[in-house]
Write a protein that holds these residues in place. Structure first.
Motif, mmCIF file in Angstrom:
data_model
loop_
_atom_site.group_PDB
_atom_site.id
_atom_site.type_symbol
_atom_site.label_atom_id
_atom_site.label_comp_id
_atom_site.label_asym_id
_atom_site.label_seq_id
_atom_site.Cartn_x
_atom_site.Cartn_y
_atom_site.Cartn_z
ATOM 1 N N HIS A 76 -32.612 20.455 -1.701
ATOM 2 C CA HIS A 76 -33.578 20.350 -2.855
ATOM 3 C C HIS A 76 -33.107 21.533 -3.864
ATOM 4 N N ARG A 77 -33.389 21.250 -5.146
ATOM 5 C CA ARG A 77 -32.999 22.303 -6.176
ATOM 6 C C ARG A 77 -33.734 23.646 -6.017
ATOM 7 N N ASP A 78 -34.783 23.712 -5.544
ATOM 8 C CA ASP A 78 -35.293 25.041 -5.176
ATOM 9 C C ASP A 78 -34.842 25.964 -4.130
ATOM 10 N N LEU A 79 -34.282 25.164 -3.034
ATOM 11 C CA LEU A 79 -33.463 25.944 -2.090
ATOM 12 C C LEU A 79 -32.235 26.377 -2.418
ATOM 13 N N LEU A 80 -31.599 25.531 -3.494
ATOM 14 C CA LEU A 80 -30.209 25.962 -4.102
ATOM 15 C C LEU A 80 -30.343 27.197 -4.804
ATOM 16 N N ALA A 81 -31.540 27.086 -5.452
ATOM 17 C CA ALA A 81 -31.836 28.237 -6.466
ATOM 18 C C ALA A 81 -32.332 29.397 -5.755
ATOM 19 N N ALA A 82 -32.669 29.354 -4.703
ATOM 20 C CA ALA A 82 -32.907 30.675 -3.683
ATOM 21 C C ALA A 82 -31.821 31.304 -3.250
ATOM 22 N N PHE A 83 -30.653 30.686 -3.233
ATOM 23 C CA PHE A 83 -29.439 31.214 -2.983
ATOM 24 C C PHE A 83 -28.423 31.092 -4.122
ATOM 25 N N ASP A 84 -29.099 31.208 -5.305
ATOM 26 C CA ASP A 84 -28.271 31.385 -6.430
ATOM 27 C C ASP A 84 -27.168 30.148 -6.537
ATOM 28 N N GLY A 85 -27.595 28.996 -6.158
ATOM 29 C CA GLY A 85 -26.582 28.004 -6.102
ATOM 30 C C GLY A 85 -25.374 27.866 -5.178
ATOM 31 N N ASP A 86 -25.291 29.032 -4.274
ATOM 32 C CA ASP A 86 -24.161 29.223 -3.584
ATOM 33 C C ASP A 86 -24.320 28.214 -2.246
ATOM 34 N N GLU A 87 -23.663 27.135 -2.195
ATOM 35 C CA GLU A 87 -23.836 26.005 -1.197
ATOM 36 C C GLU A 87 -23.420 26.633 0.257
ATOM 37 N N LYS A 88 -22.325 27.454 0.283
ATOM 38 C CA LYS A 88 -21.976 27.935 1.552
ATOM 39 C C LYS A 88 -23.125 28.667 2.234
ATOM 40 N N ARG A 89 -23.646 29.674 1.368
ATOM 41 C CA ARG A 89 -24.630 30.345 2.114
ATOM 42 C C ARG A 89 -25.794 29.642 2.296
ATOM 43 N N VAL A 90 -26.211 28.624 1.544
ATOM 44 C CA VAL A 90 -27.180 27.734 2.017
ATOM 45 C C VAL A 90 -26.987 27.078 3.345
ATOM 46 N N LEU A 91 -25.844 26.623 3.662
ATOM 47 C CA LEU A 91 -25.298 25.749 4.826
ATOM 48 C C LEU A 91 -25.278 26.831 5.763
ATOM 49 N N ALA A 92 -24.947 27.951 5.699
ATOM 50 C CA ALA A 92 -24.868 29.057 6.707
ATOM 51 C C ALA A 92 -26.321 29.643 7.290
ATOM 52 N N SER A 93 -27.248 29.626 6.085
ATOM 53 C CA SER A 93 -28.451 30.295 6.427
ATOM 54 C C SER A 93 -29.756 29.411 6.448
ATOM 55 N N ALA A 94 -29.692 28.139 5.805
ATOM 56 C CA ALA A 94 -30.907 27.493 5.680
ATOM 57 C C ALA A 94 -31.162 26.596 7.009
ATOM 58 N N SER A 95 -32.295 26.018 7.361
ATOM 59 C CA SER A 95 -32.261 25.187 8.491
ATOM 60 C C SER A 95 -31.384 23.817 8.236
ATOM 61 N N LEU A 96 -30.633 23.064 9.284
ATOM 62 C CA LEU A 96 -29.993 22.038 9.028
ATOM 63 C C LEU A 96 -30.858 21.026 9.802
ATOM 64 N N TYR A 97 -31.078 19.766 9.387
ATOM 65 C CA TYR A 97 -31.674 18.656 10.017
ATOM 66 C C TYR A 97 -30.690 17.321 10.067
ATOM 67 N N ALA A 98 -31.014 16.658 11.199
ATOM 68 C CA ALA A 98 -30.071 15.117 11.271
ATOM 69 C C ALA A 98 -30.590 14.437 12.234
ATOM 70 N N LEU A 99 -29.924 13.368 12.299
ATOM 71 C CA LEU A 99 -30.636 12.490 13.454
ATOM 72 C C LEU A 99 -29.751 12.610 14.757
#
Length: 306
Positions: free
Chosen positions: A167-190
């Protein structure tokens, strides 16, 4: 006593309903004189007075009102019977679809099918436990798999390409740094292996799964909803969320889609090959799949632009 002819009764019912011989004549394509003649004939046959004059209009007598009401009821029954006999019979098709595709892709499109085939009713089953086509009376099923459905007819609907949705709000919380998002946010999958495949496709060499263990849910619909709710990064089929991706509510991280080996299939019973309604729905479904494949190709081209 001679029973009145149906024509006289029709004339009388129209005149009573309109309260006017002139209006009845216009409706029935007769002259006013012919209307009057049929009314007099009916009154003579039944030896009753059916109308009384009030100013420039006529109104039914008590006996006329009773007869007019009963005739109106009878003619409605006749009209309904004719409609039932001449209107094509409705038929219900039972469709079973995996939950994520049924809710997110098929259901919004069913309105267009109903516009083309109003005589066909659709009963949609999106239970998490997959229905058995034969024992559960399912006409058509949509499954994700490899096409191995013994004893059933199967044709591919559309491929599966998954992306890491945020979500754009999640990206904004990490200043758009996708690597930080992938390293720090919860990941979900099937499936855990899907993150491994996506990370390899995104040239991240599996470090995402190694460093941030994904939470596994039991259907893609729930997985995708976690991204829409801003709870984390969801690995889900991009085509199911094309509207949110187009609007910018969701983004595909690393501009990467990973194609799965399995795909969506249309599955039906061989004994339904000559069923015109089943064939109509399968043809419509295939056309919708082709349109979605084209949309997915355009979406993939767009998100691959850094």
């Amino acid at each position: 006593m001679t029973k009145p002819r149906d024509h006289s009764l029709r004339v009388f019912e129209a005149a009573a309903r309109h309260g006017s011989f002139v209006a009845a004549a216009e409706e029935l394509g007769m002259t006013r004189a012919a209307i009057s003649y049929q009314i007099r004939l009916l009154e003579a046959q039944r030896q009753i007075s059916l109308f009384e004059r009030v100013g420039n209009r006529v109104r039914p007598t008590h006996a006329g009102s009773t007869l007019a009401m009963r005739l109106a009821q009878a003619y409605r029954l006749v009209d309904d019977a004719v409609d039932d006999a001449t209107t094509p019979a409705r038929r219900t098709l039972r469709i079973s679809a995996v939950a994520n595709l049924g809710h997110g892709w098929l259901l919004p499109r069913l309105r267009h099918f109903k516009e083309q085939y109003p005589e066909i009713n659709i009963q949609l089953d999106t239970a998490l436990s997959l229905s058995n086509l034969t024992s559960d009376g399912i006409d058509i099923a949509i499954r994700d798999g490899y096409g191995d459905y013994p004893g059933l007819d199967a044709r591919p609907l559309m491929p599966l390409a998954i992306g890491a949705l945020a979500h754009r709000d999640l990206l904004a919380a990490f200043d758009g740094d996708e690597k930080r998002v992938l390293a720090s946010a919860s990941l979900y999958a099937l499936h855990r292996k899907d993150w491994t495949l996506w990370a390899r496709t995104a040239r991240l060499e599996g470090q995402i799964v190694r460093d941030n263990e994904p939470v596994l849910w039991d259907c893609w619909n729930l997985v995708g909803q976690t991204a829409l709710a801003g709870l984390g990064v969801a690995l889900a089929p991009a085509i199911l969320y094309s509207d949110a991706l187009t609007s910018g509510e969701l983004s595909v991280l690393r501009h990467t889609l990973a194609s799965l080996q399995h795909e969506y299939w249309i599955v039906s019973r061989p004994e339904h090959r000559d069923d015109s309604l089943v064939a109509a729905f399968i043809a419509w479904l295939a056309a919708q799949g082709d349109a979605s494949k084209l949309a997915m190709q355009k979406l993939a081209f767009t998100i691959q632009q850094p």
